[in-house]
Design a protein around this motif. Structure first.
Motif, short mmCIF file in Angstrom:
data_model
loop_
_atom_site.label_atom_id
_atom_site.label_comp_id
_atom_site.label_asym_id
_atom_site.label_seq_id
_atom_site.Cartn_x
_atom_site.Cartn_y
_atom_site.Cartn_z
N ARG A 1 1.52 -1.15 2.25
CA ARG A 1 0.57 -2.19 2.63
C ARG A 1 -0.14 -2.70 1.38
O ARG A 1 -1.26 -2.30 1.07
CB ARG A 1 -0.45 -1.64 3.64
CG ARG A 1 0.17 -1.08 4.91
CD ARG A 1 0.97 -2.10 5.68
NE ARG A 1 0.13 -3.13 6.26
CZ ARG A 1 -0.40 -3.05 7.49
NH1 ARG A 1 -0.16 -1.98 8.25
NH2 ARG A 1 -1.14 -4.02 7.95
N PRO A 2 0.55 -3.57 0.63
CA PRO A 2 -0.06 -4.08 -0.61
C PRO A 2 -1.17 -5.08 -0.31
O PRO A 2 -1.26 -5.63 0.80
CB PRO A 2 1.12 -4.76 -1.31
CG PRO A 2 1.99 -5.22 -0.19
CD PRO A 2 1.87 -4.16 0.89
N SER A 3 -2.01 -5.31 -1.28
CA SER A 3 -3.13 -6.23 -1.12
C SER A 3 -2.74 -7.68 -1.39
O SER A 3 -3.58 -8.57 -1.29
CB SER A 3 -4.28 -5.83 -2.05
OG SER A 3 -3.83 -5.88 -3.40
N VAL A 4 -1.47 -7.90 -1.74
CA VAL A 4 -0.98 -9.26 -1.96
C VAL A 4 0.23 -9.48 -1.06
O VAL A 4 0.91 -8.53 -0.65
CB VAL A 4 -0.59 -9.50 -3.43
CG1 VAL A 4 -1.75 -9.17 -4.35
CG2 VAL A 4 0.64 -8.70 -3.83
N LEU A 5 0.51 -10.71 -0.74
CA LEU A 5 1.67 -11.04 0.08
C LEU A 5 2.93 -10.83 -0.74
O LEU A 5 3.19 -11.55 -1.70
CB LEU A 5 1.58 -12.50 0.55
CG LEU A 5 2.68 -12.97 1.50
CD1 LEU A 5 2.65 -12.15 2.79
CD2 LEU A 5 2.54 -14.45 1.81
N SER A 6 3.72 -9.82 -0.37
CA SER A 6 4.90 -9.47 -1.17
C SER A 6 6.19 -9.50 -0.37
O SER A 6 7.19 -8.92 -0.77
CB SER A 6 4.71 -8.08 -1.78
OG SER A 6 4.57 -7.11 -0.76
N THR A 7 6.18 -10.18 0.76
CA THR A 7 7.40 -10.32 1.56
C THR A 7 8.47 -11.02 0.74
O THR A 7 8.23 -12.09 0.17
CB THR A 7 7.12 -11.11 2.85
OG1 THR A 7 6.07 -10.47 3.56
CG2 THR A 7 8.36 -11.17 3.72
N GLY A 8 9.65 -10.43 0.69
CA GLY A 8 10.74 -11.04 -0.06
C GLY A 8 10.69 -10.83 -1.55
O GLY A 8 11.52 -11.39 -2.28
N VAL A 9 9.75 -10.03 -2.04
CA VAL A 9 9.66 -9.73 -3.47
C VAL A 9 10.79 -8.77 -3.84
O VAL A 9 10.90 -7.69 -3.26
CB VAL A 9 8.29 -9.14 -3.83
CG1 VAL A 9 8.31 -8.54 -5.23
CG2 VAL A 9 7.21 -10.20 -3.72
N ASN A 10 11.61 -9.15 -4.81
CA ASN A 10 12.79 -8.36 -5.17
C ASN A 10 12.87 -7.98 -6.64
O ASN A 10 13.91 -7.51 -7.10
CB ASN A 10 14.06 -9.12 -4.79
CG ASN A 10 14.19 -9.31 -3.29
OD1 ASN A 10 14.16 -8.34 -2.53
ND2 ASN A 10 14.29 -10.56 -2.86
N SER A 11 11.78 -8.16 -7.39
CA SER A 11 11.79 -7.80 -8.81
C SER A 11 10.36 -7.70 -9.31
O SER A 11 9.41 -8.15 -8.65
CB SER A 11 12.54 -8.85 -9.64
OG SER A 11 11.83 -10.08 -9.66
N VAL A 12 10.20 -7.13 -10.49
CA VAL A 12 8.88 -7.04 -11.11
C VAL A 12 8.33 -8.45 -11.38
O VAL A 12 7.14 -8.71 -11.18
CB VAL A 12 8.94 -6.23 -12.42
CG1 VAL A 12 7.59 -6.27 -13.14
CG2 VAL A 12 9.31 -4.78 -12.15
#
Length: 375
Positions: free
Chosen positions: A226-237
């Motif tokens: 449950r990150p504090s930023v919207l990270s849906t679809g994040v696939n890399s640094v």
């Protein structure tokens, strides 16, 4: 890993003792308040150089003394074949000075000496990982990843330093340009931290669920990031960096009103929940005592699994009277699971000999009274 020797000097109530450990491990038996947990605390201190019970270093020094020292010899196999290392840690009350060494050499940074025992500690207090707030679970994440993910600790330390400066700028009411000057560094280090957390949680949730159902026998659970930023679809640094950057822009007005940074790894959480056909239930809010203790055990078992996967080591298992809070059914299933996992060396504590359950026919039986251990 196997611990072969432990030297204690004025740690808690344990006085000065030199102990030789059998390869299979030890069961330490004694009444309450005699020093059983202190003994495990001393061993685990050599893994993380901090108390697993949250005590400050000055609280670990025996009454009337100024310095404590703990030293252990550990090997990754038989002493004549495997890698052997001596890890030592000392703390001086006056001046609050800590000294750590590996094979007699002080590392430039404390982080370079972490994780030499490959130890995992199970204790009744682990239930706070479920009952407590996000801070407890972030601390757990940070410890697991600092010990097992190269580069994580340095990224986390850099992030915390930059965050402190950025928060100070917000608190003092500096202009937006001054606050934003800290953004790039915070984004870079924060993205590394969050990417490592995301990968570990997503990679370990199946294992967590498997452990949970093995112990509970009637339910399945999972953990989600449950990150504090919207990270849906994040696939890399790089994509995580962009997600943090957008979140900082979107939250700038709220930050100025509140005088603090409101997004980033310091606001992350791990959700632990029971899987149900209609809707998942948050274990912290709706889990029974037994369900929450099972989830805490599953987290520690995933930690041990991580050591095996990431470090190719058999973890040293430390058990602090962990069966006292479990019902008989769960206790039996945990025992079966630990035997199947081939735990290697085990060091456990129990109030009486009949409570020794793990490797009960293999462990040397030691006793403790008023801090003195007899082997």
């Amino acid at each position: 890993m196997r611990l072969s020797r432990l030297a204690l000097r004025h740690f808690r109530n344990l006085g000065s003792q030199d102990l030789e450990f059998p390869p299979e491990g030890v069961a330490l038996v004694g009444d309450n308040a005699q020093g059983k947990s202190n003994f495990l605390e001393a061993i685990y201190y050599l893994e993380t150089f901090r108390s697993f019970r949250g005590a400050r270093d000055e609280q670990l020094v025996s009454f009337g003394e100024e310095v404590f020292r703990v030293a252990g010899t550990a090997a990754s196999g038989p002493l004549e074949q495997g890698r052997v290392a001596e890890v030592a840690a000392a703390f001086e009350r006056k001046g609050r000075r800590k000294k750590v060494s590996v094979d007699g050499v002080e590392p430039e940074r404390l982080g370079e000496a972490l994780g030499r025992l490959a130890a995992v500690i199970f204790s009744p207090g682990d239930v706070d990982l479920v009952n407590g707030g996000p801070k407890e679970r972030r601390r757990f994440l940070d410890m697991v990843l600092s010990l097992n993910e190269p580069g994580y600790l340095s990224a986390l330390q850099e992030y915390k330093k930059i965050l402190a400066c950025r928060n100070a700028s917000l608190k003092e009411g500096y202009s937006g340009s001054v606050v934003m000057a800290w953004n790039q560094g915070m984004i870079g280090s924060g993205a590394k931290v969050m990417w490592a957390r995301k990968n570990w949680i997503e990679g370990g949730t199946q294992t967590f669920g498997d452990y949970y159902v093995r112990v509970s026998e009637n339910a399945r659970a999972r953990m989600t990031y449950r990150p504090s930023v919207l990270s849906t679809g994040v696939n890399s640094v790089d994509e995580m960096s962009e997600a943090i950057r957008r979140a900082l822009v979107d939250s700038s007005d709220r930050e100025r009103r509140m005088g603090t940074t409101v997004v980033g790894p310091h606001r992350d959480d791990v959700r632990l929940h029971l899987e149900r056909a209609d809707d998942d239930l948050d274990l912290r809010d709706y889990g029974s005592g037994g369900q929450r203790r099972t989830a805490a055990l599953a987290l520690r078992l995933v930690e041990a699994w991580t050591i095996r996967e990431r470090r190719s080591e058999t973890p040293l298992i430390l058990l602090d009277d962990v069966f006292a809070e479990l019902d008989q059914g769960r206790s039996e299933r945990v025992l079966e699971l630990m035997e199947e996992e081939e735990p290697g060396q085990v060091v456990l504590t129990a109030p009486k000999e009949a409570d020794v359950k793990v490797k009960k026919d293999e462990l040397a039986l030691w006793r403790i009274s008023e801090g003195r251990i007899t082997t």
